[in-house]
Enzyme design. Structure first.
Site, PDB file in Angstrom:
ATOM      1  N   LYS A 153       0.405   8.118  -2.198  1.00 28.03           N
ATOM      2  CA  LYS A 153       0.617   6.696  -2.475  1.00 28.03           C
ATOM      3  C   LYS A 153       0.307   6.419  -3.939  1.00 28.03           C
ATOM      4  CE  LYS A 153      -0.981   2.122  -0.888  1.00 28.03           C
ATOM      5  NZ  LYS A 153      -1.813   1.410   0.106  1.00 28.03           N
ATOM      6  N   SER A 192       0.322  -2.448   1.960  1.00 26.69           N
ATOM      7  CA  SER A 192       0.785  -1.984   0.663  1.00 26.69           C
ATOM      8  C   SER A 192       1.340  -0.559   0.698  1.00 26.69           C
ATOM      9  CB  SER A 192      -0.368  -2.058  -0.358  1.00 26.69           C
ATOM     10  OG  SER A 192      -1.445  -1.214   0.016  1.00 26.69           O
ATOM     11  N   SER A 218      -3.201  -2.352   5.147  1.00 35.02           N
ATOM     12  CA  SER A 218      -2.130  -1.710   4.397  1.00 35.02           C
ATOM     13  C   SER A 218      -1.623  -0.404   4.988  1.00 35.02           C
ATOM     14  CB  SER A 218      -2.574  -1.475   2.951  1.00 35.02           C
ATOM     15  OG  SER A 218      -2.676  -2.696   2.260  1.00 35.02           O
TER      16      SER A 218
END
Length: 479
Positions: A69, A145, A169
């Site tokens: 990520k 996210s 997230s």
């Protein structure tokens, strides 16, 4: 696609080589990423070299290709933009312990996945990298996210993807994309060396997966008793991971939003489907008529702490850049949080952290009576790309927030997140209280869009969550 556990076994038994798998994933990524916009950077040549030269024979996830990520999860020498133009040219100088652990487990890292700026949103739509499209419906956002991570797994590009969760997230994009999303207990996963207290412990690293087996094996491989961390936690044993729940569980069910927002018919149907299955399996279900924690009060503390953490982050950036930051350096929502954080008194910040400790106590008391709390993961399906956008008037108002009083800033931040919070009011509680929770993929609506259900357990009880998740999977309750 086979899961990462089987993929690694195939590599160890020489049915396939790491090089073949890396080449296959690169080809898949090149084919589908123009539709998804899930990737922010790639390191294909380095990954191919590692696949050719490294020995993976004794690794749990031998040679399995993944993408990190692009928020935290720093890998030495590689880009790490946090979805922000401030960091568009930044390269990490040291690998996070979490990333080092992934490499020790045998993963081959191919690049980085798309996120919103600094992970502040429940959708992925950074001005720097653009929006991530939901594989099931490209007109919708994949969530945030960890949106890019979820999209790659949902599209069968990779079997699992590293992700992180500071308020949902991992679980939010898991719900939207029909995936398994575990947020471990605070302190379970390695932290450091650059940061040990992500959002005062609210933010935790883990991954999005498609099988419980991968979730379980990855947790076993990543978990650590880290004495230097602020939240050291006793590791789970092999026996913990293997044991099945023999007694009927007492499960509380919350259907309504803790902040009073609308919960869609589909989200409630997802929970009712899960309830029917759990009752059929002999577990005891109790519908609770009010949240254990005051949702509005809790979110006020959440925004306060997030704003101060944001201000501290930007203070470090200003020191590094040797200049003050302006509205041109960041997205407007980041600016509004920054301005609020600059005005919060230390005593109020301390009170908010103490309030989180009280939430932890309340949930510990709750779990003396109930093994699990079951809720929708999200109040509705993945949003259309334009659904949560702020108006021009709202954006202009937020740009002026430096001149607001603290109370005006608090009001502006609350209103700024109002639509997105209505969509995802169920996930932040576990972050504030430090508990493990998991989103399970159990439902699709008539349009074929996924919705998950969330299970929350007492601190340290990932084993219970995984046991129940395995039951859903074994009885073919997953999508």
């Amino acid at each position: 696609m086979i899961d990462a556990t089987q993929m690694a076994q195939n590599i160890r038994s020489k049915e396939v080589s790491p090089l073949e798998l890396v080449k296959e994933v690169i080809q898949k990524t090149e084919n589908i990423n123009p539709k998804l916009n899930a990737i922010t950077s790639q390191r294909y040549e380095k990954a191919l070299h590692e696949a050719k030269t490294k020995d993976f024979s004794d690794k749990l996830f031998a040679g399995v290709p993944i993408f990190l990520k692009d928020l935290g999860q720093e890998q030495e020498g590689e880009p790490s933009t946090s979805g922000s133009k401030l960091f568009k040219d930044y390269r990490a100088t040291v690998s996070d312990y979490y990333v080092q652990k992934l490499e020790e487990l045998g993963f081959i890292i191919l690049g980085r996945t798309n996120t919103p700026e600094f992970g502040f949103k429940n959708i992925s739509d950074s001005a720097l990298h653009g929006s991530v499209n939901l594989p099931d419906d490209l007109s919708r956002n994949a969530g945030g996210s960890s949106g890019g991570a979820a999209a790659l797994v949902a599209a069968d590009v990779i079997p699992l993807a590293p992700a992180s969760d500071g308020g949902g997230s991992i679980r939010i994009p898991a719900s939207f994309n029909g995936l398994i999303g575990l947020k471990p207990t605070r302190g379970r996963i390695p932290v450091g060396p650059s940061s040990y207290r992500g959002w005062q412990g609210a933010s935790v690293q883990f991954a999005l997966t498609k099988t419980v087996r991968d979730t379980k094996n990855l947790l076993q491989g990543l978990q650590v008793y880290q004495i230097e961390s602020p939240f050291p936690l006793k590791t789970l044993t092999k026996e913990d991971f293997q044991q099945k729940s023999k007694k009927p569980l007492k499960i509380a069910v919350q259907l309504e939003s803790s902040i009073g927002g609308l919960v869609s018919w589909d989200a409630k149907q997802a929970v009712k489907k899960a309830v029917a299955f759990l009752e059929q399996e002999g577990h005891h279900i109790t519908l609770i008529d009010k949240p254990i924690i005051d949702g509005v009060e809790a979110m006020q503390t959440y925004y306060l702490i997030t704003s101060v953490e944001t201000a501290a982050m930007f203070d470090r950036i200003e020191h590094f850049l040797k200049r003050p930051l302006t509205t041109d350096d960041m997205e407007v929502m980041s600016w509004a949080l920054y301005q609020m954080g600059n005005n919060v008194a230390a005593k109020d910040y301390t009170k908010a952290i103490s309030q989180w400790d009280q939430y932890s106590r309340l949930m510990a008391e709750f779990h003396q009576d109930y093994d699990l709390l079951l809720t929708p993961t999200t109040a509705d399906v993945a949003p259309k790309h334009e659904q949560l956008l702020l108006t021009k008037q709202e954006l202009e108002h937020l740009k002026r927030s430096r001149n607001f009083s603290l109370e005006e800033q608090k009001k502006a931040v609350w209103e700024m997140f109002a639509k997105s919070l209505d969509l995802t009011p169920f996930t932040q509680q576990a972050n504030m209280a430090g508990q493990p929770s998991i989103s399970l993929p159990v439902y699709r609506n008539q349009e074929g869009l996924a919705l998950g259900v969330q299970l929350i357990a007492a601190k340290g009880r990932e084993d219970l969550l995984l046991s129940v998740a395995e039951l859903f999977e074994k009885k073919q309750q997953f999508l």
